[in-house]
Design a protein around this motif. Structure first.
Motif, short mmCIF file in Angstrom:
data_model
loop_
_atom_site.label_atom_id
_atom_site.label_comp_id
_atom_site.label_asym_id
_atom_site.label_seq_id
_atom_site.Cartn_x
_atom_site.Cartn_y
_atom_site.Cartn_z
N GLY A 142 8.46 6.13 6.22
CA GLY A 142 7.91 7.22 5.42
C GLY A 142 8.98 8.02 4.70
N PHE B 92 -8.33 5.17 7.47
CA PHE B 92 -7.94 5.59 8.81
C PHE B 92 -8.90 6.61 9.41
CE2 PHE B 92 -3.78 3.87 9.85
CZ PHE B 92 -3.42 3.29 8.65
N GLY B 93 -8.97 6.59 10.72
CA GLY B 93 -9.67 7.63 11.45
C GLY B 93 -8.82 8.88 11.55
N THR B 94 -9.39 9.86 12.22
CA THR B 94 -8.76 11.17 12.32
C THR B 94 -7.60 11.18 13.31
OG1 THR B 94 -10.55 11.61 13.87
CG2 THR B 94 -10.76 12.54 11.67
N PHE C 161 4.04 -0.78 8.45
CA PHE C 161 4.35 0.48 7.79
C PHE C 161 5.84 0.80 7.84
CE2 PHE C 161 0.43 2.69 6.61
CZ PHE C 161 -0.50 1.83 7.14
N PHE D 283 0.85 -1.19 0.00
CA PHE D 283 0.00 0.00 0.00
C PHE D 283 0.88 1.24 0.00
CE2 PHE D 283 -3.82 -2.27 1.55
CZ PHE D 283 -3.24 -3.39 2.15
N TYR E 54 0.33 5.31 1.16
CA TYR E 54 -0.52 6.27 1.83
C TYR E 54 0.15 7.63 1.84
CZ TYR E 54 -3.85 2.86 3.55
OH TYR E 54 -4.83 1.91 3.62
N LEU F 194 3.80 7.18 3.05
CA LEU F 194 4.02 5.94 3.79
C LEU F 194 3.77 4.74 2.91
CD1 LEU F 194 2.06 6.94 7.01
CD2 LEU F 194 4.53 6.71 6.84
N SER G 230 6.84 6.43 12.16
CA SER G 230 5.81 5.74 11.39
C SER G 230 4.78 5.11 12.32
CB SER G 230 6.45 4.68 10.52
OG SER G 230 5.49 4.18 9.62
N LEU G 231 3.92 4.30 11.75
CA LEU G 231 2.81 3.70 12.48
C LEU G 231 3.23 2.34 13.03
CD1 LEU G 231 0.31 4.62 9.71
CD2 LEU G 231 0.10 5.43 12.04
N PHE H 176 -5.37 6.82 1.86
CA PHE H 176 -5.04 5.77 0.90
C PHE H 176 -4.73 6.35 -0.47
CE2 PHE H 176 -5.26 1.65 -1.05
CZ PHE H 176 -5.90 1.84 -2.27
N PHE I 205 -4.39 5.81 16.11
CA PHE I 205 -5.30 5.75 14.96
C PHE I 205 -6.01 4.40 14.93
CE2 PHE I 205 -4.14 9.48 12.55
CZ PHE I 205 -2.82 9.73 12.87
N GLN J 189 -2.74 14.97 10.26
CA GLN J 189 -3.88 14.21 9.72
C GLN J 189 -3.61 12.71 9.77
OE1 GLN J 189 -6.69 15.90 8.52
NE2 GLN J 189 -5.63 17.72 9.27
N GLY J 190 -4.66 11.95 9.55
CA GLY J 190 -4.48 10.51 9.40
C GLY J 190 -4.02 10.17 8.00
N PRO J 191 -3.41 9.01 7.83
CA PRO J 191 -2.98 8.60 6.48
C PRO J 191 -4.16 8.45 5.54
CG PRO J 191 -1.94 7.25 8.19
CD PRO J 191 -3.01 8.03 8.86
N GLN K 252 0.24 11.14 4.16
CA GLN K 252 -0.17 11.69 5.44
C GLN K 252 0.27 13.16 5.54
OE1 GLN K 252 1.42 9.83 9.03
NE2 GLN K 252 -0.35 10.49 10.23
#
Lengths: 116, 113
Positions: free
Chosen positions: A110, B103-105, A107, A33, A35, A91, B42-43, A45, B88, A41-43, A37
């Motif tokens: 980035g 993803f959420g906010t 993930f 994937f 993404y 990402l 990163s996540l 797609f 998240f 904010q959130g990532p 970001q």
């Protein structure tokens, strides 16, 4: 390597310049994937590959964005004629199989793109 | 279009206290994920919830999923400063051909001494 590797980590591009961002997923991972970001904010797609097939590119914001994964491993996200609104962290993530199998999605760190 | 909402967006809590982060989503889902993100990093995957009623725990964090209510929660027990980060939730959907995470906010958690 042990995790998802992305390069470059940081890139400053002049407006109008083309950039290429590389993702090296975990070896053997089927799903990949990309993404985007933005700060705070959130990532969001961008696109999804299953092996070498790009099965969903619905999140690519414009035709200036292009992604490929020709041999089903390394992927490149290319942005042509960069604009300031392209400034974000890009990402990459990979997973052993499809989401339906319930595997963890890993993930990378980035690529931080700043367009000036 | 799938929408994923988290609340609160920002949470400041004292060490030792308990709190819950909520994640609501608008359509049916295959999977629910929780991630942690530290500033500039990163996540990091925390939990993958696979079915209705699923509950998973790791240390001071516990996640649950109610697919009928389209709700997931992340409960923090006796918070410590090290838990300060942005959390998240993400909804996974498999369309038969492609996979996608929405993803959420995000919830920015700050644990104070």
């Amino acid at each position: 390597g042990a995790g998802v590797s992305q390069s470059p980590r940081y890139k400053v591009a002049k407006r109008g310049q083309d950039v290429a961002l590389r993702c090296d997923p975990i070896s053997g991972h089927v799903s990949l994937f990309w993404y985007q970001q933005a700060l705070g904010q959130g990532p969001e797609f961008l696109t999804y590959f299953q092996n070498e097939a790009q099965l969903d590119k619905s999140g690519l914001p414009s035709d200036r964005f292009f992604a490929e994964r020709p041999e089903g491993s390394v992927s490149t996200l290319k942005i042509q004629r960069t604009q300031q609104e392209d400034s974000a962290v890009y990402l990459c993530a990979s997973s052993p199989r499809r989401i339906a199998s319930g595997n963890t999605i890993y993930f990378g760190e980035g690529s931080w793109l700043t367009v000036v | 279009e799938l929408k994923v909402e988290q609340n609160p967006l920002f949470l400041s809590m004292q060490e030792g206290k308990n709190y819950t982060i909520y994640c609501n989503y608008s359509t049916t889902s295959d999977r629910l994920y929780w991630y942690r993100q530290d500033p500039g990093k990163s996540l990091e995957s925390l939990f993958v919830l696979l079915s209705n009623g699923a509950v998973k725990q790791e240390g001071r964090l516990m996640a649950s999923l109610d697919t009928k209510a389209r709700l997931s929660t992340l409960h923090i027990t006796a918070a410590v400063h090290d838990l300060s980060a942005t959390y998240f939730c993400a909804v996974g959907r498999y369309t038969g051909t492609a996979s996608k995470l929405t993803f959420g906010t995000g919830t920015r958690l700050q644990v104070t001494l």
